[in-house]
Design a protein around this motif. Structure first.
Motif, PDB file in Angstrom:
ATOM      1  N   VAL B 116       0.843  -1.200   0.000  1.00  0.00           N
ATOM      2  CA  VAL B 116       0.000   0.000   0.000  1.00  0.00           C
ATOM      3  C   VAL B 116       0.879   1.251   0.000  1.00  0.00           C
ATOM      4  N   VAL B 123      -0.755   4.427  -6.315  1.00  0.00           N
ATOM      5  CA  VAL B 123      -1.873   3.486  -6.222  1.00  0.00           C
ATOM      6  C   VAL B 123      -2.307   3.020  -7.607  1.00  0.00           C
ATOM      7  N   THR B 132      -0.317  -5.287  -7.161  1.00  0.00           N
ATOM      8  CA  THR B 132      -0.820  -3.961  -7.494  1.00  0.00           C
ATOM      9  C   THR B 132      -0.879  -3.139  -6.222  1.00  0.00           C
ATOM     10  N   ARG B 134      -2.058  -0.767  -3.556  1.00  0.00           N
ATOM     11  CA  ARG B 134      -3.393  -0.317  -3.166  1.00  0.00           C
ATOM     12  C   ARG B 134      -3.300   0.900  -2.261  1.00  0.00           C
ATOM     13  N   ASP B 135      -4.435   1.553  -2.082  1.00  0.00           N
ATOM     14  CA  ASP B 135      -4.445   2.750  -1.263  1.00  0.00           C
ATOM     15  C   ASP B 135      -4.304   2.377   0.211  1.00  0.00           C
ATOM     16  N   ASP B 138      -6.969   1.030   2.495  1.00  0.00           N
ATOM     17  CA  ASP B 138      -7.402  -0.382   2.455  1.00  0.00           C
ATOM     18  C   ASP B 138      -6.677  -1.256   3.463  1.00  0.00           C
TER      19      ASP B 138
END
Lengths: 208, 208
Positions: B116, B123, B132, B134-135, B138
């Motif tokens: 993150v 992001v 990937t 993520r923010d 999350d």
DNA sequence: ACGTGTGAATTTCTTCACAGCC
DNA sequence: GGCTGTGAAGAAATTCACACGT
């Protein structure tokens, strides 16, 4: 005062950088601190703080504690941090790149002034508009011309030992090694390992 | 045999990962080793190797020494390395990227399964065709859904403390922190610092 | 009254040295 | 003969506790 030139245990020396960290935070709030406050901050006992510092001199004042700026200066001097240190980066892969881009070094008087790699694709690349990666065969010249005593070693594990031996041969006195390998070197060479896997394997003992 | 459930000193636990490193090298040459050989390799005394190991059981044989595979298995089990560990990466700057690309973790049973960052530009980026970013908002969901207990913390120093507190609040039990900051967290949370500046400030004591 | 610096006491860690098993 | 595991000895690190300076 009693200390003239008695060998200081390494375990004490190793705590001094932590003291500096604590002082740099406490400085924002006050001009002075004391062994209790420092200890609480770092998770050490107040007595230990006092004992440690007393190895090097009498830096405090009864009733008052320690002047933060003065104590910082003293510890900097003890650790030879009152001068600038030149370093060479050996190995310019992922970790090497992260090191070259890390701003924390020069703020603390540590300067990566050259970087080498053995791969043809790397050599000649310019990083940060500052440092151009040179061929590893130039390492002797780089170390000797610049009188460098510290190397950051970020080569693959398979070549770490032989690379470290070369560095020592050319005059390097201390190595920060990121390679997951235990280096066998002369005892007068200081090596510090930075190895997240070792750290992880340590903490998992305490996790169910 | 004598050990039932006495607290093992951390200083001994901290050496076990080193023993594993040594064993992985010695394994290439022989099926067995002994306290002298292990000690020489690591720079410890033979007596210390024996004392350390005897805390956990009787792993050796008189006259023969230690079977390398067996001892490795035992230490792995002691350190809870006989299972896979999931980790979350918090902060995807330079160091974070180096961690995502470092092959040494998964080879040792440690897996960064999510990453993150707080910056909008990061992001959604995909790293290595695998993860990937993520923010950071999350993070609670990620930790709880995957039952993660280890975090690699590579955020800027200025937000390290508050980020660490959040991680703990959401269930993280151990943190490997790359931020040059001393974290103040509950005592049941294990923190290991990886901080090259501290290492450098330590070794300069020994350099003229 | 506060808080350092430090001998003394205590606890922890390491090494010694050897009985016992392979 | 070789090498472990381990009590006992020794060394090192930490904490105690207090005299003393501010």
């Amino acid at each position: 005062m009693s200390n003239s030139r008695q060998e200081i245990p390494d375990i004490i020396v190793a705590r001094l950088p932590r003291y500096l960290r604590a002082l740099s935070v406490l400085r924002k709030k006050s001009q002075t601190t004391n062994s209790k406050e420092l200890g609480d901050f770092l998770g050490y006992s107040a007595a230990q703080i006092r004992k440690d510092l007393s190895q090097f001199g009498e830096f405090g004042k009864q009733g008052t504690g320690y002047n933060i700026d003065f104590l910082t200066e003293q510890i900097n001097s003890i650790l030879n941090l009152d001068k600038e240190w030149k370093m060479v980066l050996v190995g310019c892969g992922n970790i090497g790149h992260a090191i070259l881009n890390y701003p924390g070094f020069s703020h603390n008087g540590f300067h990566v002034i050259a970087a080498v790699d053995s791969s043809k694709e790397m050599v000649g690349k310019k990083i940060n508009n500052l440092i151009t990666i040179r061929d590893i065969s130039d390492i002797e010249e780089i170390i000797k011309e610049n009188n460098i005593s510290i190397a950051m070693l970020t080569v693959p594990a398979s070549v770490a030992q032989e690379t470290a031996e070369k560095l020592v041969q050319f005059g390097i006195k201390a190595i920060i090694s990121y390679a997951p390998v235990i280096l066998t070197l002369p005892h007068n060479i200081r090596v510090e390992y930075i190895d997240p896997v070792i750290s992880l394997q340590h903490i998992t003992y305490y996790l169910s």
